[in-house]
Design an enzyme around this catalytic site. Structure first.
Site, PDB file in Angstrom:
ATOM      1  N   GLY A  47     -42.147   5.174  -6.453  1.00  0.00           N
ATOM      2  CA  GLY A  47     -41.699   4.268  -7.064  1.00  0.00           C
ATOM      3  C   GLY A  47     -39.808   4.061  -7.264  1.00  0.00           C
ATOM      4  O   GLY A  47     -39.286   3.991  -7.833  1.00  0.00           O
ATOM      5  N   HIS A  48     -39.598   6.133  -6.691  1.00  0.00           N
ATOM      6  CA  HIS A  48     -37.971   5.915  -6.628  1.00  0.00           C
ATOM      7  C   HIS A  48     -37.801   6.172  -4.609  1.00  0.00           C
ATOM      8  O   HIS A  48     -37.667   7.348  -4.524  1.00  0.00           O
ATOM      9  CB  HIS A  48     -38.132   7.492  -7.204  1.00  0.00           C
ATOM     10  CG  HIS A  48     -36.911   7.510  -7.623  1.00  0.00           C
ATOM     11  ND1 HIS A  48     -35.657   8.421  -7.525  1.00  0.00           N
ATOM     12  CD2 HIS A  48     -36.639   7.326  -8.573  1.00  0.00           C
ATOM     13  CE1 HIS A  48     -35.126   8.372  -8.102  1.00  0.00           C
ATOM     14  NE2 HIS A  48     -34.954   7.889  -9.304  1.00  0.00           N
ATOM     15  N   PHE A  49     -37.800   6.048  -4.061  1.00  0.00           N
ATOM     16  CA  PHE A  49     -37.488   3.803  -4.662  1.00  0.00           C
ATOM     17  C   PHE A  49     -37.774   3.439  -3.267  1.00  0.00           C
ATOM     18  O   PHE A  49     -37.451   3.648  -2.290  1.00  0.00           O
ATOM     19  CB  PHE A  49     -35.847   3.293  -4.703  1.00  0.00           C
ATOM     20  CG  PHE A  49     -35.111   3.921  -5.542  1.00  0.00           C
ATOM     21  CD1 PHE A  49     -35.523   3.208  -6.905  1.00  0.00           C
ATOM     22  CD2 PHE A  49     -34.427   5.132  -5.344  1.00  0.00           C
ATOM     23  CE1 PHE A  49     -34.632   4.022  -7.672  1.00  0.00           C
ATOM     24  CE2 PHE A  49     -33.261   5.751  -6.337  1.00  0.00           C
ATOM     25  CZ  PHE A  49     -33.847   5.135  -7.998  1.00  0.00           C
ATOM     26  N   ILE A  54     -35.177   8.272  -3.001  1.00  0.00           N
ATOM     27  CA  ILE A  54     -34.998   9.441  -3.298  1.00  0.00           C
ATOM     28  C   ILE A  54     -35.043   9.975  -3.846  1.00  0.00           C
ATOM     29  O   ILE A  54     -35.999   9.725  -4.820  1.00  0.00           O
ATOM     30  CB  ILE A  54     -33.249   9.044  -3.783  1.00  0.00           C
ATOM     31  CG1 ILE A  54     -32.586   7.424  -2.581  1.00  0.00           C
ATOM     32  CG2 ILE A  54     -32.386   9.687  -4.534  1.00  0.00           C
ATOM     33  CD1 ILE A  54     -32.125   8.190  -2.152  1.00  0.00           C
TER      34      ILE A  54
END
Length: 146
Positions: A47-49, A54
């Site tokens: 989820g990041h990203f 990152i």
């Protein structure tokens, strides 16, 4: 050197929240260096990203904190069983994120003791990728009974 199995005997953290893979240098009450290999398979990248992974800055800080925790435990003069104690981080000051950390990077941590009084610690923390500073902060901690 302290490998990940030994780190797990010192710190209570476990996968997926154990964020230091190895300690490469430790000078009691002075400095500790360690690292984490950043992998695309780390859960955080779901989820990041998506499409632009990152590594989160807060996890860089947590990795620095865990590295400092190893130094604090290894510097204790009374050498109590780490399973009876825990390191609580009580403050973070001056956190700066200089460059992004991406999958495939080796994230090197360096924690230097600024001040130690009893169970209270203040560390200067820095994180590097390929020798380039990616994050820095002052971290405060205390060792307490579980």
């Amino acid at each position: 050197m302290i490998d990940v199995m030994q780190i797990q005997e010192i710190l209570p953290h476990r996968y997926p929240f154990l964020l230091v893979d190895k300690i490469t240098e430790l000078k009691v009450k002075e400095v500790v260096r360690g690292y984490k290999n950043i992998s695309i398979s780390d859960h955080v990248f779901m989820g990041h990203f998506p499409g632009h992974p990152i590594y989160p800055g807060v996890l860089i800080l947590e990795g620095m904190a865990q590295t400092g925790g190893v130094l604090a435990f290894e510097s204790m003069e009374d050498k109590v069983d780490p399973k009876s104690k825990v390191v609580y981080f009580t403050g973070i000051d001056g956190a700066k994120f200089r460059n992004p950390v991406r999958p495939g990077d080796r994230l090197d941590y360096e924690m230097s003791v600024v001040k130690n009084r009893g169970n209270m610690w203040i560390f200067k923390g820095q994180a590097f990728v390929d020798g380039n500073l990616v994050a820095e902060a002052e971290l405060k901690a205390m060792i307490v009974d579980k």
